[in-house]
Design a protein around this motif. Structure first.
Motif, PDB file in Angstrom:
ATOM      1  N   PHE A   1     -12.533   5.335  16.355  1.00 33.60           N
ATOM      2  CA  PHE A   1     -12.280   5.747  15.017  1.00 33.60           C
ATOM      3  C   PHE A   1     -12.322   7.015  15.011  1.00 33.60           C
ATOM      4  O   PHE A   1     -11.268   7.558  14.953  1.00 33.60           O
ATOM      5  CB  PHE A   1     -13.544   5.526  14.240  1.00 33.60           C
ATOM      6  N   GLU A   2     -12.906   7.618  16.312  1.00 29.24           N
ATOM      7  CA  GLU A   2     -13.122   9.283  16.633  1.00 29.24           C
ATOM      8  C   GLU A   2     -12.735   9.602  17.928  1.00 29.24           C
ATOM      9  O   GLU A   2     -13.811   9.661  19.156  1.00 29.24           O
ATOM     10  CB  GLU A   2     -14.819   9.666  15.676  1.00 29.24           C
ATOM     11  N   SER A   3     -11.214   9.841  18.108  1.00 34.09           N
ATOM     12  CA  SER A   3     -10.474   9.776  19.267  1.00 34.09           C
ATOM     13  C   SER A   3     -11.206  10.995  19.877  1.00 34.09           C
ATOM     14  O   SER A   3     -10.934  10.940  21.141  1.00 34.09           O
ATOM     15  CB  SER A   3      -9.469  10.459  19.270  1.00 34.09           C
ATOM     16  N   GLU A   4     -12.137  12.055  19.724  1.00 36.61           N
ATOM     17  CA  GLU A   4     -12.163  13.422  20.272  1.00 36.61           C
ATOM     18  C   GLU A   4     -13.652  12.636  20.865  1.00 36.61           C
ATOM     19  O   GLU A   4     -14.376  13.313  22.268  1.00 36.61           O
ATOM     20  CB  GLU A   4     -12.398  14.555  19.394  1.00 36.61           C
ATOM     21  N   LEU A   5     -14.496  11.609  20.613  1.00 33.86           N
ATOM     22  CA  LEU A   5     -15.443  11.301  21.279  1.00 33.86           C
ATOM     23  C   LEU A   5     -15.135  10.294  22.821  1.00 33.86           C
ATOM     24  O   LEU A   5     -15.891   9.973  23.857  1.00 33.86           O
ATOM     25  CB  LEU A   5     -16.460  10.255  20.836  1.00 33.86           C
TER      26      LEU A   5
END
Length: 198
Positions: free
Chosen positions: A111-115
């Protein structure tokens, strides 16, 4: 890495393990580390930078003993390879904290693309370390076979560790499952093409 940065990254790992990624607040990490929130922003720019650095930190903590000492004989290298996988799941507070944080970061990367990119990089590094250990511990294994086997085993460790962390299985049972998989993969060489593994 400085002691202060290590303290911050340990605090971040603890906060993630305790509250999850979505519950992790930079101010809480700063308080746990005994530093100002401004110092965190100075070193990591933003929350995403802190999360990426925490993921890398966890990976380094887990993989710091990856290289088999050159003084080990063939049996010692095999034991070393097994322990690289089995030591991911053991009754130790630091191992459990790192495992909870790793699994939480992995789940949140959906859900958190930066990860996603930092997680992909650390997973690739882990796969490479396990592949090197396979090559060091087994004669006649090709680089491609070792890479496929490593990916199978690291995927298995991630799945089993989730069940272990949830209390669905014991540490002993988790080790038994991993040992069975290691032995089965050692006895039967895996397919060497990624497509044929699916």
């Amino acid at each position: 890495m400085s002691d202060k940065l290590t303290k911050i990254l340990n605090a971040s790992t603890a906060c993630i393990a305790r509250n999850g990624v979505r519950g992790m607040r930079v101010n809480d990490v700063a308080a746990e580390a005994g530093v100002s929130a401004g110092l965190l922003y100075y070193h990591f720019t933003d929350r995403a930078g802190l999360l990426a650095a925490t993921l890398e930190h966890i990976n380094k903590q887990v993989s710091k003993d990856d290289a088999a000492p050159s003084t080990l004989d063939a049996e010692g290298r095999k034991r070393h390879f097994r322990h690289l996988l089995l030591d991911e799941i053991k009754d130790d507070a630091d191992v459990r904290r790192n495992s909870v944080a790793w699994n939480e970061l992995r789940a949140c990367s959906i859900f958190e693309s930066e990860l996603a990119e930092p997680l992909s990089q650390t997973t690739t590094e882990w796969n490479r370390a396990i592949a090197r250990a396979i090559l060091d511990s087994s004669e006649g294994t090709s680089t491609e076979e070792a890479a496929v086997t490593a990916e199978i085993l690291t995927s298995l460790v991630e799945g089993i560790s989730g069940r272990w962390l949830n209390g669905f299985i014991t540490t002993e049972h988790a080790h038994s499952l991993l040992t069975t998989a290691i032995d089965a993969l050692a006895a039967a060489r895996p397919a060497t093409s990624r497509e044929s593994v699916v």
